[in-house]
Motif scaffolding. Structure first.
Motif, PDB file in Angstrom:
ATOM      1  N   ILE A   1       0.878  -1.188   0.000  1.00  0.00           N
ATOM      2  CA  ILE A   1       0.000   0.000   0.000  1.00  0.00           C
ATOM      3  C   ILE A   1       0.900   1.218   0.000  1.00  0.00           C
ATOM      4  CG2 ILE A   1      -1.821   1.243   1.225  1.00  0.00           C
ATOM      5  CD1 ILE A   1      -2.405  -1.344   2.683  1.00  0.00           C
ATOM      6  N   THR A   2       0.659   2.133  -0.909  1.00  0.00           N
ATOM      7  CA  THR A   2       1.531   3.308  -0.998  1.00  0.00           C
ATOM      8  C   THR A   2       0.975   4.437  -0.134  1.00  0.00           C
ATOM      9  OG1 THR A   2       0.404   4.481  -2.785  1.00  0.00           O
ATOM     10  CG2 THR A   2       1.901   2.692  -3.424  1.00  0.00           C
ATOM     11  N   ASP A   3       1.768   5.502   0.003  1.00  0.00           N
ATOM     12  CA  ASP A   3       1.260   6.636   0.776  1.00  0.00           C
ATOM     13  C   ASP A   3       0.381   7.550  -0.079  1.00  0.00           C
ATOM     14  OD1 ASP A   3       3.147   7.837  -0.739  1.00  0.00           O
ATOM     15  OD2 ASP A   3       4.355   8.615   0.893  1.00  0.00           O
ATOM     16  N   ARG A   4      -0.037   7.079  -1.254  1.00  0.00           N
ATOM     17  CA  ARG A   4      -1.084   7.762  -2.011  1.00  0.00           C
ATOM     18  C   ARG A   4      -2.251   6.813  -2.282  1.00  0.00           C
ATOM     19  NH1 ARG A   4      -0.273  12.781  -3.176  1.00  0.00           N
ATOM     20  NH2 ARG A   4      -1.891  12.831  -4.765  1.00  0.00           N
ATOM     21  N   GLN A   5      -2.453   5.901  -1.394  1.00  0.00           N
ATOM     22  CA  GLN A   5      -3.643   5.028  -1.411  1.00  0.00           C
ATOM     23  C   GLN A   5      -3.668   4.014  -2.548  1.00  0.00           C
ATOM     24  OE1 GLN A   5      -6.516   8.471  -1.046  1.00  0.00           O
ATOM     25  NE2 GLN A   5      -7.252   7.336   0.722  1.00  0.00           N
ATOM     26  N   ASN A   6      -2.594   3.925  -3.317  1.00  0.00           N
ATOM     27  CA  ASN A   6      -2.537   2.918  -4.384  1.00  0.00           C
ATOM     28  C   ASN A   6      -2.094   1.573  -3.808  1.00  0.00           C
ATOM     29  OD1 ASN A   6      -2.878   4.778  -6.731  1.00  0.00           O
ATOM     30  ND2 ASN A   6      -0.930   5.598  -5.991  1.00  0.00           N
ATOM     31  N   ILE A   7      -2.211   0.529  -4.614  1.00  0.00           N
ATOM     32  CA  ILE A   7      -1.556  -0.739  -4.275  1.00  0.00           C
ATOM     33  C   ILE A   7      -0.587  -1.072  -5.403  1.00  0.00           C
ATOM     34  CG2 ILE A   7      -1.848  -3.214  -3.864  1.00  0.00           C
ATOM     35  CD1 ILE A   7      -4.430  -2.622  -2.419  1.00  0.00           C
ATOM     36  N   GLN A   8       0.650  -1.372  -5.021  1.00  0.00           N
ATOM     37  CA  GLN A   8       1.680  -1.682  -6.016  1.00  0.00           C
ATOM     38  C   GLN A   8       2.021  -3.165  -5.981  1.00  0.00           C
ATOM     39  OE1 GLN A   8       3.879   2.650  -6.243  1.00  0.00           O
ATOM     40  NE2 GLN A   8       5.090   0.935  -5.544  1.00  0.00           N
ATOM     41  N   LEU A   9       2.077  -3.734  -7.186  1.00  0.00           N
ATOM     42  CA  LEU A   9       2.475  -5.127  -7.355  1.00  0.00           C
ATOM     43  C   LEU A   9       3.852  -5.137  -8.009  1.00  0.00           C
ATOM     44  CD1 LEU A   9      -0.900  -6.294  -8.946  1.00  0.00           C
ATOM     45  CD2 LEU A   9      -0.315  -6.200  -6.521  1.00  0.00           C
ATOM     46  N   HIS A  10       4.581  -6.196  -7.802  1.00  0.00           N
ATOM     47  CA  HIS A  10       5.902  -6.321  -8.429  1.00  0.00           C
ATOM     48  C   HIS A  10       5.993  -7.642  -9.195  1.00  0.00           C
ATOM     49  CE1 HIS A  10       7.493  -2.732  -6.514  1.00  0.00           C
ATOM     50  NE2 HIS A  10       6.806  -3.086  -5.455  1.00  0.00           N
ATOM     51  N   TRP A  11       7.081  -7.795  -9.916  1.00  0.00           N
ATOM     52  CA  TRP A  11       7.370  -9.022 -10.669  1.00  0.00           C
ATOM     53  C   TRP A  11       6.374  -9.294 -11.797  1.00  0.00           C
ATOM     54  CZ3 TRP A  11      12.074 -10.332  -9.737  1.00  0.00           C
ATOM     55  CH2 TRP A  11      12.602 -10.150  -8.443  1.00  0.00           C
ATOM     56  N   VAL A  12       5.735  -8.243 -12.295  1.00  0.00           N
ATOM     57  CA  VAL A  12       4.758  -8.433 -13.378  1.00  0.00           C
ATOM     58  C   VAL A  12       5.491  -8.563 -14.710  1.00  0.00           C
ATOM     59  CG1 VAL A  12       2.887  -7.295 -14.642  1.00  0.00           C
ATOM     60  CG2 VAL A  12       2.935  -7.227 -12.128  1.00  0.00           C
ATOM     61  N   GLU A  13       5.113  -9.577 -15.497  1.00  0.00           N
ATOM     62  CA  GLU A  13       5.726  -9.764 -16.818  1.00  0.00           C
ATOM     63  C   GLU A  13       4.835  -9.117 -17.873  1.00  0.00           C
ATOM     64  OE1 GLU A  13       7.927 -13.908 -16.906  1.00  0.00           O
ATOM     65  OE2 GLU A  13       5.967 -14.081 -15.965  1.00  0.00           O
TER      66      GLU A  13
END
Ligand code: SF4
Length: 551
Positions: A135-147
Motif C-alpha cells: 500500500i503506498t502513501d497515495r492510497q494505491n496498491i503496487q504489485l511487483h514481478w509483473v511480466e
C-alpha cells in the motif's frame, strides 16, 4: 469546462524573463527528450501496443521510448535489477538498471475498494506478482514481478471490477486522494466521493490532459483530521463551511516535496461541490498550458505558483479558464487531533464502527489481502479503504462485531492498536525494486519498528518516522518528525555503507513546516535504532506538557 490542448495562446502575455517551455507562451517545440517523446506519441497510445505487440512478442520487443517512458501512463515501471548496489544507481545506464519485470501501480481513487476489487487485486498479486502487494502513501496498491505477457490479462481482471492502472504514473493527473471515511465520519465537513468520481471521469485517460509538464497530484476531502495531506498536493480541495452555513471547498495549490519542497498555498476562494470538477479542470489546464517544461526538476506546478503568486494564479483561473469569478471563502478549521491516519475503532454516523489497522510499513501480500476481505465479510462489511499513511480501514462494522473483528485482525498481525512506531513509520519502495534508490528501506524500517517496540515499549506520543531510499521523498521525509533520506555514508571503519541523512522536526497541520536537514547529521543503517532511541529519549526527557516533537 474543457480547455482544448491544441489551444496555442501565443497572444497571451504572462511573461517570464526566459522561456521555460510554457505552451501558452508559444513554446510548442520540445525542449528536452521527455517532451520530445510525449510529442512524438501520446502516452495513452501505448496501451494498444502492449495488448497487440509487446505482450505477444515479449520484453525484447518493447520500444525503449515506451519502456522507459510511455508505459508509465499505465502504471508500469521496470523494476531494478536485483543485486545492483546503491553506489551504482547514478553511474549505470538505464538499461543496465532495468530488470525484465515491472512494478504495476493500481490506482485506487479516494482509497475506496469493495471486496470484489480487493479480492481481484489479491488474485492478481498471487497469480502474476509473486504475492507482492504494497500500500503506498497515495492510497494505491503496487504489485511487483509483473511480466509484460500478463499485462492484458491483468487489465481485463481489474477492469471487470472497475479498477485500472491508467495514469497511475507518468506526466498525468495521478490518483485522486480522498478521506477513507468519506460519507461515514461523524464530524466530516462534507463527503467528497461524488466530486472525486466526477473529476476521475473528466480527466483520467482524457487526451486533453495526458501530456502535462510532469505529474499532477490531487486531493479532495471533507475530513476533519485533514488526512489527505492537502499541504503537499499540486491541488487540494479542503472541506469548509462558509458564512452562510454552506459546505464547500477551500482550494490549495502548489504543494510538493522532492528536492525543492514547498507547502501549498490557499487561493482564498469558496468552491461549491458542483463547481469542484470545473475548478480542478481549470487548475490542470493552467498547469498544462503555463507549466514549465524546459527542465524536469522545475516542471511541477509549485514553481509556477511560487513565481506567479496566488493572486495572479487565481486571476488567470477565473478569467481564462472558468470565465467567472469565484467568491472568497474561509480557511479550514484546525485539524482534529494530532494523528491523521484513522487507525483504531471509532463510531460512524450510522451507529456502526470503522476499524483502522496498521500493516507494517504498508507491506502486505496477496494472501493477506484475501484474509482482509474474508474478515471484513465475516463481520458484515463490504467496504475497505486504503489511507495515505500506508494503512487500511474496514467500514460498516456493527457494534456487536467490533471485538471479534479486532481480535481476528490482530491475530494476523494487522494491528488495530499499534505502537507509535508501528503506526507512524512509513517507508518508500527503496532498493529492493526502485531504480532510483540508493539504500534499502522497507526491511530497515520494519526492523526499526521491532527494535523500538522492544527498547521503548511505553512510548506512546505521536512521532512520525519516514524512511526514503533517495532524495526524491516518495515517503515525505520533509514532513516527518524524523525524516531519513537514504544515502551512502562512511562507517567507523572508513567503509562506504548504507545510511541516512537526517531531517528533524517536520510537520503538517497547524504548525506546518519542513524538517531541518541537520548538517552533518547522518547515521549508518546499522546504527539507526541507536540514533532513533537517543532522539526519542531526549525528546521525552525535555518535552513540556502538550509539546509535540515538531515544537
Ligand atoms: Fe524510489 Fe527514491 Fe521514491 Fe524511494 S524515494 S521510491 S528510492 S524514487
Amino acid at each position: 469546462m474543457t480547455t482544448p490542448a491544441s489551444r496555442t495562446p501565443a497572444s497571451r502575455h504572462h511573461k517570464r524573463p526566459r522561456g521555460e517551455g510554457q505552451w501558452a507562451l508559444g513554446y510548442r517545440e520540445p525542449l528536452n527528450k521527455n517532451e520530445e517523446n510525449k510529442k512524438n506519441d501520446d502516452g495513452l497510445n501505448v496501451r494498444q501496443r502492449i495488448i497487440d505487440i509487446y505482450s505477444k512478442r515479449g520484453f525484447d520487443s518493447i520500444d525503449p521510448a515506451d519502456l522507459r517512458g510511455r508505459m508509465r501512463w499505465y502504471g508500469l515501471y521496470t523494476q531494478r535489477r536485483p543485486g545492483i548496489d546503491g553506489g551504482k544507481t547514478a553511474v549505470l545506464e538505464p538499461e543496465e538498471l532495468d530488470d525484465r519485470y515491472f512494478m504495476m501501480r493500481v490506482r485506487i481513487d479516494g482509497g475506496q475498494l469493495d471486496l470484489a476489487q480487493l479480492r481481484a487485486i489479491a488474485d492478481i498479486s498471487n497469480e502474476y506478482g509473486r504475492g507482492t502487494a504494497d500500500i503506498t502513501d497515495r492510497q494505491n496498491i503496487q504489485l511487483h514481478w509483473v511480466e509484460i505477457e500478463s499485462v492484458p490479462d491483468i487489465w481485463e481482471r481489474l477492469e471487470a471490477v472497475g479498477l485500472s492502472t491508467t495514469e497511475a504514473c507518468g506526466d498525468t493527473p495521478r490518483v485522486i486522494l480522498g478521506c477513507p471515511l468519506a460519507g461515514i465520519d461523524v464530524d466530516e465537513v462534507l463527503d467528497a466521493s461524488e466530486q472525486i468520481r466526477e473529476i476521475q471521469d473528466r480527466v483520467i485517460g482524457n487526451p486533453a490532459y495526458s501530456n502535462l509538464p510532469r505529474k499532477f497530484k490531487t486531493a479532495l476531502s471533507g475530513c476533519p483530521a485533514h488526512c489527505t495531506v492537502h499541504e503537499i498536493n499540486d491541488v487540494a480541495f479542503v472541506g469548509v463551511v462558509n458564512e452562510h452555513g454552506e459546505a464547500g471547498y477551500d482550494v490549495w495549490v502548489g504543494g510538493g516535496l522532492s528536492t525543492n519542497p514547498m507547502l501549498a498555498k490557499r487561493l482564498g476562494v469558496f468552491v461549491r461541490p458542483e463547481q469542484a470538477a470545473d475548478v480542478h479542470e481549470g487548475v490542470v489546464g493552467i498547469f498544462r498550458d503555463y507549466g514549465y517544461r524546459r527542465l524536469r526538476h522545475r516542471a511541477r506546478i509549485k514553481f509556477l505558483v511560487n513565481d506567479w503568486g496566488v493572486e495572479k494564479f487565481r486571476e488567470i483561473l477565473e478569467t481564462e479558464y472558468l470565465k467567472a469569478p469565484l467568491p472568497d471563502g474561509p480557511a479550514p478549521e484546525q485539524p482534529r487531533g494530532s494523528r491523521r491516519d484513522h487507525v483504531g475503532v471509532f463510531p460512524q454516523k450510522d451507529g456502526n464502527f470503522y476499524v483502522g489497522f496498521a500493516p507494517k510499513v504498508g507491506r502486505l501480500d496477496g494472501d493477506a489481502l484475501h484474509r482482509i476481505a474474508d474478515i471484513a465479510e465475516r463481520h458484515g462489511s463490504g467496504r475497505v479503504r486504503t489511507t495515505v499513511e500506508q494503512k487500511m480501514v474496514i467500514l460498516d462494522v456493527a457494534p456487536d462485531q467490533v471485538d471479534s473483528i479486532v481480535a481476528e485482525l490482530e491475530a494476523h498481525d494487522l494491528q488495530v492498536r499499534p505502537s507509535t512506531f508501528r503506526r507512524q513509520t512509513m517507508a518508500c519502495t527503496g532498493i529492493e525494486y526502485c531504480k532510483l534508490a540508493i539504500v534499502e528501506t522497507k526491511a530497515a524500517a520494519s526492523q526499526l519498528i521491532d527494535e523500538m517496540e522492544r527498547r521503548l515499549p511505553e512510548f506512546a506520543e505521536p512521532l512520525t518516522i519516514n524512511v526514503n531510499g533517495c532524495p526524491n521523498s516518495c515517503a515525505r521525509i520533509q514532513t516527518a518528525d524524523i525524516g531519513l533520506k537514504g544515502q551512502l555514508v562512511v562507517d567507523e571503519n572508513g567503509d562506504q555503507v548504507e545510511g541516512y541523512q537526517i531531517h528533524l522536526g517536520g510537520s503538517l497541520g497547524v504548525n506546518a513546516g519542513f524538517g531541518r536537514k541537520v548538517r552533518g547529521l547522518k547515521t549508518t543503517a546499522k546504527a539507526l535504532p541507536d540514533y532513533v532511541e537517543r532522539v526519542v529519549k531526549n525528546f521525552d526527557a525535555q518535552r513540556k506538557e502538550g509539546e509535540s516533537f515538531a515544537d
